[in-house]
Scaffold this motif. Structure first.
Motif, PDB file in Angstrom:
ATOM      1  N   VAL A 131      42.997  46.650  -2.336  1.00  0.00           N
ATOM      2  CA  VAL A 131      43.975  46.832  -1.263  1.00  0.00           C
ATOM      3  C   VAL A 131      45.341  47.187  -1.845  1.00  0.00           C
ATOM      4  CG1 VAL A 131      45.253  45.674   0.578  1.00  0.00           C
ATOM      5  CG2 VAL A 131      42.785  45.347   0.391  1.00  0.00           C
ATOM      6  N   GLY A 132      45.759  46.437  -2.857  1.00  0.00           N
ATOM      7  CA  GLY A 132      47.066  46.670  -3.453  1.00  0.00           C
ATOM      8  C   GLY A 132      47.210  48.055  -4.053  1.00  0.00           C
ATOM      9  N   MET A 133      46.111  48.631  -4.538  1.00  0.00           N
ATOM     10  CA  MET A 133      46.133  49.970  -5.129  1.00  0.00           C
ATOM     11  C   MET A 133      45.974  51.062  -4.064  1.00  0.00           C
ATOM     12  SD  MET A 133      43.912  49.187  -8.583  1.00  0.00           S
ATOM     13  CE  MET A 133      44.263  50.717  -9.453  1.00  0.00           C
ATOM     14  N   GLY A 134      45.876  50.610  -2.788  1.00  0.00           N
ATOM     15  CA  GLY A 134      45.794  51.575  -1.696  1.00  0.00           C
ATOM     16  C   GLY A 134      44.436  52.211  -1.520  1.00  0.00           C
ATOM     17  N   LEU A 135      43.378  51.534  -2.000  1.00  0.00           N
ATOM     18  CA  LEU A 135      42.029  52.099  -1.928  1.00  0.00           C
ATOM     19  C   LEU A 135      41.173  51.485  -0.829  1.00  0.00           C
ATOM     20  CD1 LEU A 135      41.187  52.280  -5.756  1.00  0.00           C
ATOM     21  CD2 LEU A 135      41.747  54.201  -4.251  1.00  0.00           C
ATOM     22  N   SER A 165      49.341  49.432 -10.080  1.00  0.00           N
ATOM     23  CA  SER A 165      49.407  50.859  -9.736  1.00  0.00           C
ATOM     24  C   SER A 165      50.837  51.395  -9.755  1.00  0.00           C
ATOM     25  CB  SER A 165      48.788  51.092  -8.352  1.00  0.00           C
ATOM     26  OG  SER A 165      49.470  50.348  -7.359  1.00  0.00           O
ATOM     27  N   GLY A 166      51.793  50.559 -10.207  1.00  0.00           N
ATOM     28  CA  GLY A 166      53.164  51.015 -10.371  1.00  0.00           C
ATOM     29  C   GLY A 166      53.987  51.059  -9.096  1.00  0.00           C
ATOM     30  N   GLN A 167      53.504  50.423  -8.012  1.00  0.00           N
ATOM     31  CA  GLN A 167      54.236  50.463  -6.741  1.00  0.00           C
ATOM     32  C   GLN A 167      55.389  49.465  -6.706  1.00  0.00           C
ATOM     33  OE1 GLN A 167      51.637  50.623  -3.163  1.00  0.00           O
ATOM     34  NE2 GLN A 167      49.949  50.770  -4.620  1.00  0.00           N
ATOM     35  N   ILE A 168      55.289  48.384  -7.477  1.00  0.00           N
ATOM     36  CA  ILE A 168      56.376  47.409  -7.557  1.00  0.00           C
ATOM     37  C   ILE A 168      56.616  47.064  -9.023  1.00  0.00           C
ATOM     38  CG2 ILE A 168      55.969  46.414  -5.268  1.00  0.00           C
ATOM     39  CD1 ILE A 168      54.570  44.050  -6.629  1.00  0.00           C
ATOM     40  N   PHE A 216      48.068  38.125  -4.075  1.00  0.00           N
ATOM     41  CA  PHE A 216      46.881  38.704  -4.705  1.00  0.00           C
ATOM     42  C   PHE A 216      46.912  40.226  -4.583  1.00  0.00           C
ATOM     43  CE2 PHE A 216      45.184  34.368  -4.404  1.00  0.00           C
ATOM     44  CZ  PHE A 216      44.525  34.258  -5.627  1.00  0.00           C
ATOM     45  N   GLU A 217      47.366  40.727  -3.435  1.00  0.00           N
ATOM     46  CA  GLU A 217      47.465  42.170  -3.249  1.00  0.00           C
ATOM     47  C   GLU A 217      48.626  42.753  -4.055  1.00  0.00           C
ATOM     48  OE1 GLU A 217      47.560  42.931   0.947  1.00  0.00           O
ATOM     49  OE2 GLU A 217      45.634  41.911   1.293  1.00  0.00           O
ATOM     50  N   ALA A 218      49.666  41.953  -4.262  1.00  0.00           N
ATOM     51  CA  ALA A 218      50.814  42.415  -5.059  1.00  0.00           C
ATOM     52  C   ALA A 218      50.407  42.740  -6.490  1.00  0.00           C
ATOM     53  CB  ALA A 218      51.917  41.363  -5.048  1.00  0.00           C
ATOM     54  N   ALA A 219      49.379  42.043  -6.978  1.00  0.00           N
ATOM     55  CA  ALA A 219      48.897  42.339  -8.333  1.00  0.00           C
ATOM     56  C   ALA A 219      48.410  43.782  -8.415  1.00  0.00           C
ATOM     57  CB  ALA A 219      47.768  41.375  -8.709  1.00  0.00           C
ATOM     58  N   GLY A 220      47.720  44.239  -7.371  1.00  0.00           N
ATOM     59  CA  GLY A 220      47.255  45.630  -7.335  1.00  0.00           C
ATOM     60  C   GLY A 220      48.416  46.611  -7.250  1.00  0.00           C
ATOM     61  N   LYS A 221      49.438  46.238  -6.486  1.00  0.00           N
ATOM     62  CA  LYS A 221      50.614  47.112  -6.380  1.00  0.00           C
ATOM     63  C   LYS A 221      51.340  47.214  -7.717  1.00  0.00           C
ATOM     64  CE  LYS A 221      51.441  46.393  -1.451  1.00  0.00           C
ATOM     65  NZ  LYS A 221      52.397  45.908  -0.409  1.00  0.00           N
ATOM     66  N   PHE A 222      51.391  46.097  -8.443  1.00  0.00           N
ATOM     67  CA  PHE A 222      52.027  46.123  -9.764  1.00  0.00           C
ATOM     68  C   PHE A 222      51.219  46.985 -10.730  1.00  0.00           C
ATOM     69  CE2 PHE A 222      52.220  44.292 -14.074  1.00  0.00           C
ATOM     70  CZ  PHE A 222      53.563  44.536 -14.360  1.00  0.00           C
TER      71      PHE A 222
END
Length: 553
Positions: free
Chosen positions: A452-456, A169-172, A161-167
């Motif tokens: 969380v995934g977007m680092g906020l 935001s361009g982190q993965i 679920f957190e990986a979706a935020g990372k994707f």
């Protein structure tokens, strides 16, 4: 025996004929009739293997001189239902599960029940039925999932679920996201962290309604699970013969133990809904302030996902719930003299256990935190209370003041987060998602995980009259009561209002005068119901506040 009402006498000849049609023998009908409530299905990973558990339970029942009779219970996968209209149903399904078990148990006059759940609302729904019926009952869950592995690290469904935020935001990359998807959930069992399902399976053990090991023996440890299931089948027959009933076990002291352990392990915020609901059925009152009272004196001694990096398999290696209770008892925080389904007291159950992983379960003299994992907040924004998993909040967000960003549904809130319309310092408010307003009090792992995934998560808080997943982390404050649909203060907040959060002081306020709130309330118009037909419409009319467990009255 209760079952004699459907088995004995000349007026029950037709009843016996129906039993014989299914292959029961005359000898079978002289024995205690044990209902095996099996929630197996092919849509929940935690339930896909429950037929094997039920089979082993039956062996135990037969061996102890009982006659098992299996029947099903429904179950919804919160993970698959997450983030769309389907999430309105899991919490209401808790009541359906309890009601259907009541109907089956009374309709067929079972002498006792073995309850086989594994995931979020199914465990409390079955415990509610046990307390309501008050016939001998024991919980035999399916066990936790193992953590997945990705690039040398343990991961689980919360990681995804957190990986979706990372994707977003361009982190993965999309390829990395796909590779993680294939690795996160390696097989059957309830999702690997101290999320709601595993918290409630652990609570069933701590309450004394399940055998030691129920909460932590991994699902894939088939040998140990099947042995435990056979023991459960044997014990239920012995409990029927000794007339040991749920309300003999589900006392106020038992619930105090459960809250204490919940605080010690940093369990899911959903326990603040489920424990009062189970207690309600048992005739025990659990006011919200009791959670804070116990939290203040209970050290936080495990740090499991989502609050830490350990998973349930690590807790199992440490010695499970029995070791946790033993550690907490060193500070006289556990009632050790109360009964359990084993036939022994709480203290007798854990007497010989040893902590094999002190890196996972700390001693009370070396806790992660001196106070418990959950906190109940109050203030002019939550007069009847709100709940937060304090142990999963970054230190920087324990106190926070910021402008409200107001959304009238989860869908609106997620869209704003994904579209990068939320700024550092904001307080995201998602309202009209409570038990009545949703209806169904949707669980909001998607918005918290994307934040969380977007680092906020160190900069943004999220407030709702809905609820959060046990896998949520960050300054996610839910169960705000009274809810918006009932005219609670959350419904009166406007874009830009300043929200003041002080978790250590247990305060949640909006910086408005009583006069301004009263003026806004006078202008507030109750929104039309979102659902007007079917089960949810009936549920919305009967459900009570989250502050009282969202039970039906």
């Amino acid at each position: 025996m209760i079952s004699d009402e459907v088995k004995k006498g000349s007026t029950r000849a037709a009843h016996r004929s129906l039993f014989y049609a299914m292959g029961y023998s005359p000898e079978d009908l002289t024995k205690p009739l044990i209902g095996i409530v099996n929630a197996q299905n092919e849509i929940i990973p935690g339930h896909m293997h429950l037929d094997q558990v039920a089979e082993a339970v039956k062996y135990g029942v037969y061996a102890a001189g009982g006659t098992p009779a299996e029947f099903p219970a429904i179950g919804i996968c919160d993970g698959i239902a997450m983030g769309h209209e389907g999430m309105k149903y899991p919490l209401p399904s808790r009541e359906l599960i309890a009601d259907s078990i009541e109907a089956m148990a009374v309709g067929h006059k079972f002498d006792g029940l073995v309850l086989i759940p594994n995931c979020d609302k199914i465990v409390p729904g079955m415990l509610m039925a046990a307390a309501r019926l008050n016939i001998p009952a024991i919980v035999m869950s399916g066990g936790p999932m193992m953590a997945g592995r990705y690039q040398g690290q343990d991961i689980s469904v919360s990681t995804m679920f957190e990986a979706a935020g990372k994707f977003e935001s361009g982190q993965i990359s999309g390829e990395e996201l796909h590779d993680m998807e294939l690795s996160a959930c390696p097989g059957c069992g309830s999702c690997a962290g101290m999320f709601t399902a595993n918290t409630m399976n652990c609570m069933s053990e701590v309450l004394g309604m399940a055998l030691p090991g129920n909460g932590t023996v991994p699902a894939v440890n088939f040998g140990a699970r099947r042995m435990l299931a056979k023991q459960a089948g044997k014990r239920i027959v012995e409990m029927v013969k000794a007339d040991v009933k749920p309300r003999d076990i589900l006392t106020h002291k038992a619930f105090e133990n459960a809250i204490t352990v919940d605080m010690g392990i940093g369990g899911s915020t959903n326990t603040v809904l489920h424990l009062p609901a189970i207690a309600y059925e048992a005739g025990v009152e659990l006011p919200l302030d009791l959670f804070n009272e116990i939290a203040q004196k209970t050290p936080y001694i495990t740090k499991l996902s989502p609050g830490g990096t350990h998973h349930i398999q690590d807790l199992f290696e440490a010695g499970g719930m029995q070791v946790v209770m033993k550690e907490l008892s060193a500070k006289n925080l556990i009632h050790t003299d109360i009964p359990t389904v084993t036939g022994k007291t709480v203290g007798e159950n854990f007497a010989k256990t040893k902590n094999s992983r002190p890196d996972v379960v700390h001693s009370v003299n070396n806790p992660y935190r001196p106070t418990g994992g959950l906190a109940i907040l109050r203030g002019n924004l939550a007069p009847d209370g709100a709940v937060v998993k304090e142990s999963a909040v970054d230190e920087a967000m324990l106190k926070h003041t910021g402008p409200a960003r107001v959304f009238d549904s989860e869908d609106e809130g997620i869209a704003a987060i994904v579209d990068k319309k939320i700024n550092k310092g904001d307080v995201v408010i998602i309202r009209y998602e409570g038990p009545k307003g949703g209806p169904g009090m949707r669980e909001m792992l998607n918005p918290t995980s994307v934040i969380v995934g977007m680092g906020l998560d160190k900069d943004v808080a999220l407030l709702t009259d809905g609820r959060f997943s046990g896998a949520s982390r960050g300054a996610a404050i839910g169960h705000i009561s009274p809810e918006s649909a009932e005219g609670g203060p959350l419904a009166l907040v406007e874009e830009g209002d300043i929200i003041e959060i002080d978790i250590p002081a247990r305060k949640l306020n909006v910086r408005l005068t009583d006069e301004e709130l009263a003026s806004r309330r006078a202008k507030w118009v109750r929104p039309a119901p979102r659902v007007t037909t079917g089960y949810l419409a009936r549920y919305a009319k009967l459900v009570t506040s989250a502050s009282t467990g969202a039970v039906l009255k």
